[in-house]
Design a protein around this motif. Structure first.
Motif, PDB file in Angstrom:
ATOM      1  N   ALA A   1       0.843  -1.201   0.000  1.00 56.45           N
ATOM      2  CA  ALA A   1       0.000   0.000   0.000  1.00 56.45           C
ATOM      3  C   ALA A   1       0.875   1.247   0.000  1.00 56.45           C
ATOM      4  CB  ALA A   1      -0.917   0.016   1.216  1.00 56.45           C
TER       5      ALA A   1
ATOM      6  N   THR B   1      -4.574   7.118  -1.353  1.00 58.03           N
ATOM      7  CA  THR B   1      -4.009   5.794  -1.111  1.00 58.03           C
ATOM      8  C   THR B   1      -4.106   4.889  -2.336  1.00 58.03           C
ATOM      9  OG1 THR B   1      -6.136   5.008  -0.269  1.00 58.03           O
ATOM     10  CG2 THR B   1      -4.577   5.908   1.340  1.00 58.03           C
ATOM     11  N   TYR B   2      -3.297   3.842  -2.305  1.00 61.54           N
ATOM     12  CA  TYR B   2      -3.331   2.810  -3.334  1.00 61.54           C
ATOM     13  C   TYR B   2      -2.997   1.489  -2.661  1.00 61.54           C
ATOM     14  CZ  TYR B   2      -2.826   0.692  -7.920  1.00 61.54           C
ATOM     15  OH  TYR B   2      -3.001  -0.088  -9.033  1.00 61.54           O
ATOM     16  N   TYR B   3      -3.723   0.434  -3.089  1.00 64.82           N
ATOM     17  CA  TYR B   3      -3.539  -0.880  -2.466  1.00 64.82           C
ATOM     18  C   TYR B   3      -3.278  -1.955  -3.512  1.00 64.82           C
ATOM     19  CZ  TYR B   3      -5.684   1.354   1.584  1.00 64.82           C
ATOM     20  OH  TYR B   3      -5.963   2.186   2.633  1.00 64.82           O
TER      21      TYR B   3
ATOM     22  N   ASP C   1      -3.995  -5.545  -4.972  1.00 67.81           N
ATOM     23  CA  ASP C   1      -5.280  -6.237  -5.067  1.00 67.81           C
ATOM     24  C   ASP C   1      -5.480  -7.236  -3.930  1.00 67.81           C
ATOM     25  OD1 ASP C   1      -5.397  -6.425  -8.730  1.00 67.81           O
ATOM     26  OD2 ASP C   1      -5.989  -4.846  -7.333  1.00 67.81           O
TER      27      ASP C   1
ATOM     28  N   LYS D   1      -6.893  -5.319  -0.826  1.00 62.42           N
ATOM     29  CA  LYS D   1      -8.016  -4.379  -0.941  1.00 62.42           C
ATOM     30  C   LYS D   1      -9.210  -4.872  -0.145  1.00 62.42           C
ATOM     31  CE  LYS D   1      -7.045  -2.239  -5.407  1.00 62.42           C
ATOM     32  NZ  LYS D   1      -7.424  -2.153  -6.841  1.00 62.42           N
ATOM     33  N   GLY D   2      -9.800  -3.959   0.611  1.00 60.81           N
ATOM     34  CA  GLY D   2     -10.956  -4.306   1.423  1.00 60.81           C
ATOM     35  C   GLY D   2     -10.611  -4.890   2.776  1.00 60.81           C
ATOM     36  N   ARG D   3      -9.326  -5.243   2.982  1.00 61.16           N
ATOM     37  CA  ARG D   3      -8.918  -5.818   4.265  1.00 61.16           C
ATOM     38  C   ARG D   3      -7.903  -4.941   4.998  1.00 61.16           C
ATOM     39  NH1 ARG D   3      -6.135 -10.454   4.496  1.00 61.16           N
ATOM     40  NH2 ARG D   3      -5.089 -10.135   2.492  1.00 61.16           N
TER      41      ARG D   3
ATOM     42  N   SER E   1      -5.860  -1.146   5.529  1.00 51.41           N
ATOM     43  CA  SER E   1      -6.061   0.292   5.365  1.00 51.41           C
ATOM     44  C   SER E   1      -4.796   1.025   5.792  1.00 51.41           C
ATOM     45  CB  SER E   1      -7.255   0.748   6.203  1.00 51.41           C
ATOM     46  OG  SER E   1      -7.422   2.147   6.117  1.00 51.41           O
TER      47      SER E   1
ATOM     48  N   LEU F   1       1.035   1.425  -6.835  1.00 50.17           N
ATOM     49  CA  LEU F   1       1.579   0.318  -6.062  1.00 50.17           C
ATOM     50  C   LEU F   1       3.058   0.580  -5.793  1.00 50.17           C
ATOM     51  CD1 LEU F   1       0.795  -2.477  -4.925  1.00 50.17           C
ATOM     52  CD2 LEU F   1       1.805  -3.451  -7.000  1.00 50.17           C
TER      53      LEU F   1
END
Length: 125
Positions: free
Chosen positions: A48, A56-58, A60, A63-65, A67, A106
């Motif tokens: 991240a 921000t950038y995560y 894959d 993502k969703g888990r 932060s 990324l």
């Protein structure tokens, strides 16, 4: 230059951990910040990024888990990790990154200016 990490540990699958990374003020203000990880027998990979504006950038796979966030008053970046999986087991590294003028992307190893010392995260099933 020392980026000081903390917060690693061992948890069961489905659990949560929060990693912290504190940088010297001139580093924190001059660079974007990010997190990498390196699992057993694997290459270090970007997780991240957060830029100076808080965008921000995560990857894959988080993502969703996970932060990423920051506290400018403390020169500190955080990685909140939820719903952890055994495959998240790795050494996690904070990094000061050369910012991409196009926006957060990324994190890649060539973009790293400074590394943290790493903190181990172990997730058991």
């Amino acid at each position: 230059v020392q980026l000081v990490e903390s917060g690693g540990g061992s948890v069961q699958a489905g659990g949560s951990l929060r990693l912290s990374c504190t940088a010297p003020g001139y580093v924190y203000k001059s660079f974007c910040m990010g997190w990498f990880r390196q699992g057993p027998g694997t290459e270090r990979e970007g997780v991240a990024t957060i830029n100076k504006g808080g965008h921000t950038y995560y990857a894959d796979f988080v993502k969703g888990r996970f932060s990423i966030s920051k506290d400018d008053a403390k020169n500190t970046v955080y990685l909140e990790m939820n719903t952890l999986k055994p495959e998240d087991t790795a050494e996690y590294y904070c990094a000061a990154l050369y910012c991409d003028p196009r926006g957060p992307t990324l994190p890649t190893i060539p973009s790293v200016a400074y590394w943290g010392q790493g903190t181990q995260v172990t997730v058991s099933s």
